[in-house]
Design an enzyme around this catalytic site. Structure first.
Site, mmCIF file in Angstrom:
data_model
loop_
_atom_site.group_PDB
_atom_site.id
_atom_site.type_symbol
_atom_site.label_atom_id
_atom_site.label_comp_id
_atom_site.label_asym_id
_atom_site.label_seq_id
_atom_site.Cartn_x
_atom_site.Cartn_y
_atom_site.Cartn_z
ATOM 1 N N TYR A 1 0.838 -1.149 -0.024
ATOM 2 C CA TYR A 1 -0.009 -0.302 0.042
ATOM 3 C C TYR A 1 0.846 1.237 -0.042
ATOM 4 O O TYR A 1 1.626 1.496 0.922
ATOM 5 C CB TYR A 1 -0.957 -0.271 1.310
ATOM 6 C CG TYR A 1 -1.979 0.960 1.076
ATOM 7 C CD1 TYR A 1 -2.667 1.523 0.517
ATOM 8 C CD2 TYR A 1 -1.931 1.765 2.702
ATOM 9 C CE1 TYR A 1 -3.816 2.169 0.372
ATOM 10 C CE2 TYR A 1 -2.917 2.890 2.599
ATOM 11 C CZ TYR A 1 -3.664 3.025 1.837
ATOM 12 O OH TYR A 1 -4.891 3.884 1.788
ATOM 13 N N TYR B 1 -11.907 -5.051 6.774
ATOM 14 C CA TYR B 1 -10.763 -4.836 7.197
ATOM 15 C C TYR B 1 -11.106 -3.684 8.235
ATOM 16 O O TYR B 1 -10.579 -3.787 9.462
ATOM 17 C CB TYR B 1 -9.695 -4.140 6.206
ATOM 18 C CG TYR B 1 -8.489 -3.698 6.794
ATOM 19 C CD1 TYR B 1 -7.396 -4.644 7.146
ATOM 20 C CD2 TYR B 1 -8.257 -2.325 7.066
ATOM 21 C CE1 TYR B 1 -6.162 -4.153 7.324
ATOM 22 C CE2 TYR B 1 -7.369 -1.886 7.793
ATOM 23 C CZ TYR B 1 -6.023 -2.757 7.971
ATOM 24 O OH TYR B 1 -4.991 -2.537 8.340
ATOM 25 N N HIS B 2 -11.466 -2.552 8.017
ATOM 26 C CA HIS B 2 -11.749 -1.317 8.806
ATOM 27 C C HIS B 2 -12.584 -1.751 9.928
ATOM 28 O O HIS B 2 -12.493 -0.992 11.039
ATOM 29 C CB HIS B 2 -12.036 -0.154 8.173
ATOM 30 C CG HIS B 2 -11.303 0.103 6.844
ATOM 31 N ND1 HIS B 2 -11.270 -0.386 5.720
ATOM 32 C CD2 HIS B 2 -9.948 0.792 6.828
ATOM 33 C CE1 HIS B 2 -10.521 0.099 4.889
ATOM 34 N NE2 HIS B 2 -9.522 0.740 5.516
ATOM 35 N N LYS C 1 -11.606 15.980 16.606
ATOM 36 C CA LYS C 1 -10.677 15.404 15.520
ATOM 37 C C LYS C 1 -10.550 16.690 14.326
ATOM 38 O O LYS C 1 -11.411 16.809 13.384
ATOM 39 C CB LYS C 1 -11.677 14.254 14.641
ATOM 40 C CG LYS C 1 -11.755 12.887 15.602
ATOM 41 C CD LYS C 1 -10.492 12.329 15.783
ATOM 42 C CE LYS C 1 -10.004 11.766 14.241
ATOM 43 N NZ LYS C 1 -8.966 11.192 14.288
ATOM 44 N N ASP D 1 -8.548 13.475 8.955
ATOM 45 C CA ASP D 1 -8.270 12.184 9.565
ATOM 46 C C ASP D 1 -9.645 11.662 10.164
ATOM 47 O O ASP D 1 -10.294 12.266 11.169
ATOM 48 C CB ASP D 1 -7.273 12.445 10.591
ATOM 49 C CG ASP D 1 -7.180 11.028 11.406
ATOM 50 O OD1 ASP D 1 -7.369 9.988 10.877
ATOM 51 O OD2 ASP D 1 -6.928 11.140 12.502
ATOM 52 N N HIS E 1 -10.062 8.419 11.161
ATOM 53 C CA HIS E 1 -9.792 7.221 12.109
ATOM 54 C C HIS E 1 -10.223 7.660 13.535
ATOM 55 O O HIS E 1 -9.378 8.199 14.323
ATOM 56 C CB HIS E 1 -8.650 6.657 12.110
ATOM 57 C CG HIS E 1 -8.244 5.931 10.671
ATOM 58 N ND1 HIS E 1 -7.793 6.432 9.624
ATOM 59 C CD2 HIS E 1 -8.378 4.642 10.406
ATOM 60 C CE1 HIS E 1 -7.728 5.607 8.592
ATOM 61 N NE2 HIS E 1 -8.139 4.620 9.110
#
Length: 673
Positions: free
Chosen positions: A18, A180-181, A545, A549, A551
């Protein structure tokens, strides 16, 4: 990737890393270097402005350009990104979601241009394109945060991409449904399987009901759906998870969608092993974690990944260098070419232990899929906040296990004595850094591009895009027109924002369950109560945040724990400007501001919050920050007025809360109790 017969040695999976940063030119150089080392596929990382539909000169893009991926603003950037790489022979995975239609249109346009330059038939070249657009918006609302539009128009964009690619780019995977996440956001194996398959059901139902695909072609649609999964370090459980995934996908596509071809019903998935499971403490331990996680998705032939990309050992510290990525690639090559792994049929066939675990995961996933169906579908379960709250609670339970020592992480909460690591002897040079000039260069190049293009063609293309967006017509052709005219990423997204609007997903924080050591929680809760009484008002913390971003896992867990110990918590979710954070802090009269930044933009966006508070006459409010922050950067932040810096090695949330109480008492002239 073709499947061999049982008498053949299995072919190796597509091997990727990646990658992407700084600029299209720098990323192109990196891709060509990796391909020369034996990498067999590309995995493009886009920067956060590109992923969220902003150009480099947008205020929210400040500090984010080129940090976690490559900035792609227009067709000129896409040409440069793949310069010298023949797309008809490439296998390209693109981690892009909300603007997936846009980036795929740019990619297709470059492929068309390459065909014409070589005197080849354009349709023939498009028919050979292989790769994947991630394009799973459901998990963006739940975990990764790079969504733009509300769920309904987002699902329409996905449906339009699938329909167009089935007819024009038949070998392309138009969606990569990502569990995945979900695992990184706290999903158990059962939740990971259930939520991903519920997303697949919502997408397939939408494409079936759209009228854009004949019923006879549903097998083609199912055959192009791929998945992107996470492989954690509990590799036996992870392998069983993939066998359960395979079994359930076969059943769903056969029974719900009438797909009779067994090949079309195969679960086709790629993997990146668990990046957020990599540790900042003793990062050399990440090497064995990565290898074990790779085994989880390669040992079982009947459920083997067809593409694997591995993180580098130092990704918990920052961007990996080319040498670090080479090491990750060599891990795959050793397993595929030196061992005998690919020579056997499934080595777990007939194992009652494995079968029992597979059945446990599969039956639990079925129950959760039915629960989501009762809510309406995966989209409804997002809008209601159900799935998000379940993930936040699961992650809270995981963290409770780490904090209590029930779940051991070597080098973090056990076996933490260590020798100096020669791998980190270079200090800050042990990771790749992005030159601060990259953002200025990107903005200058963007301005030049706008000056040189045909403005009338751009205006016409954007007008057509808005018109089509207001109908039920497929949007891909209008998007292709925008790509060819020189429209920018921000302009394409802004046009659709005008029609579709924007969206803020539920945070899941309010419904999350309490966790942590009861005795320690009670002690800190008593300190919060005492401090509140001495100040004459309840302690308030703003969890913010800043930047792009998305996440938010760490921020959500901090918010949950702060609430558990008695703070009043102000948490408004992701994607806030420093100005918005300052305004909220002043309006709410908070006693501390906590910022979470994992994208590498901390040196740009965090000081802006401090400066903004001072300008607003609230400079006495302490600001703390958590994220992937190198030690040298932590010192710079301290010099800019940041009161405390926390990194992934600071995993004891209740202990962090205790430290925040100390900070508040100190700032308000209260004695340390």
């Amino acid at each position: 990737m073709p499947y061999p017969t049982d008498r053949e040695r299995d072919r190796p999976w597509v091997m990727r890393t990646y990658a992407g940063h700084s600029s299209a030119a720098a990323s192109n150089e990196l891709y060509r270097r990796n391909l020369a080392k034996g990498q067999t596929g590309l995995s493009v990382a886009f920067d956060l402005p590109t992923q969220t539909g902003y150009d480099a000169d947008h205020p929210l893009a400040k500090g984010e350009v080129g940090k976690v991926g490559v900035p792609i603003a227009h067709i000129g950037d896409m040409r440069r990104l793949f310069d010298g790489i023949p797309l008809a022979e490439a296998n390209t995975s693109m981690t892009i979601n909300a603007p997936a239609m846009w980036l795929l249109a740019l990619y297709v346009t470059v492929a068309e241009e390459q065909a014409r330059e070589q005197g080849r038939d354009v349709d023939e070249v498009l028919a050979k394109l292989t790769g994947t657009t991630q394009n799973d918006i459901i998990k963006e609302y739940l975990s990764r945060g790079t969504y733009i539009f509300p769920p309904a128009p987002s699902l329409r964009l996905i449906t339009d991409v699938i329909a167009w690619t089935v007819h024009h780019v038949p070998k392309w995977n138009p969606i990569n449904i990502c569990s995945y996440h979900l695992q990184e956001a706290g999903a158990t194996p059962t939740q990971e399987v259930a939520y991903a398959l519920s997303t697949a059901i919502a997408v397939l139902d939408a494409i079936r009901d759209s009228g854009q695909i004949d019923e006879a072609d549903m097998g083609k649609v199912v055959g192009r759906i791929s998945f992107f999964v996470n492989a954690g370090v509990r590799f036996v459980e992870e392998m069983c998870k993939m066998r359960a995934f395979t079994r359930l996908w076969d059943e769903i596509t056969r029974d719900r969608y009438g797909v009779t071809d067994p090949k079309a019903r195969r679960l086709r998935y790629g993997v990146q092993v668990n990046s957020l499971g990599l540790t900042e403490a003793q990062p050399e331990n990440n090497v064995q974690r990565i290898v074990l996680e790779m085994l989880a998705v390669s040992l079982s032939r009947d459920a083997r990944a067809r593409a694997i990309q591995l993180p580098a050992w130092n990704e918990a510290l920052g961007l990996p260098r080319p040498w670090d990525q080479q090491w990750a690639l060599r891990m795959q090559q050793v397993l595929a070419f030196e061992t005998d792994l690919l020579e056997y049929e499934d080595i777990f066939a007939g194992s009652h232990v494995v079968e029992s675990k597979v059945e446990e995961i599969a039956s639990g996933a079925k129950e959760e899929i039915d629960r989501i169906a009762e809510l309406g579908d995966a989209v409804a379960a997002v809008e209601s906040g159900y799935m998000k709250s379940q993930l936040v609670s699961s992650l809270a339970e995981y963290r409770r296990g780490v904090e209590s020592g029930e779940r051991i992480i070597v080098g973090v909460n056990k076996f933490d004595t260590t020798e100096p690591s020669p791998l980190q002897a270079e200090g800050a040079k042990a990771v790749e850094t992005v030159d601060s000039a990259v953002e200025k260069q990107a903005i200058a190049a963007l301005e030049k591009w706008r000056e040189q293009r045909d403005g009338a063609a751009v205006d016409s293309a954007l007008m057509k895009l808005r018109e089509v967006a207001g109908t039920s017509e497929n949007l891909f052709e209008a998007t292709l027109q925008c790509a060819r005219a020189g429209v920018t990423t921000g302009e394409w997204s802004a046009a659709l924002r005008e029609v579709f609007g924007e969206y803020r997903a539920p945070t899941g924080v309010s419904a999350a369950s309490m966790s942590g050591d009861a005795q320690e929680l009670s002690r800190v809760r008593a300190r919060v109560r005492k401090t509140s009484e001495e100040l004459g008002e309840r302690l308030r913390i703003l969890v913010g945040k800043p930047g792009l971003d998305g996440h938010s896992n760490g921020a959500e867990q901090v918010a949950v724990r702060a609430r558990d110990v008695g703070f009043e918590v102000i948490y408004q979710g992701i994607r806030l400007t420093p100005e918005q954070i300052v305004a909220a802090a002043v309006q709410e009269g908070v006693h501390v501001v906590g910022l979470s930044v994992l994208s590498g933009s901390h040196l740009e966006v965090v000081p802006e919050v401090v400066d903004g508070l001072r300008a607003a006459g609230a400079g006495d409010i302490p600001v703390i920050v958590g994220g992937i922050i190198p030690a040298d950067d932590a010192k710079l932040l301290a010099d800019r007025g940041i009161a405390r810096v926390f990194t992934p090695k600071d995993y004891e949330l209740t202990e962090i809360m205790d430290g925040i109480v100390d900070l508040v008492r100190e700032k308000n002239g209260l004695s340390q109790d």
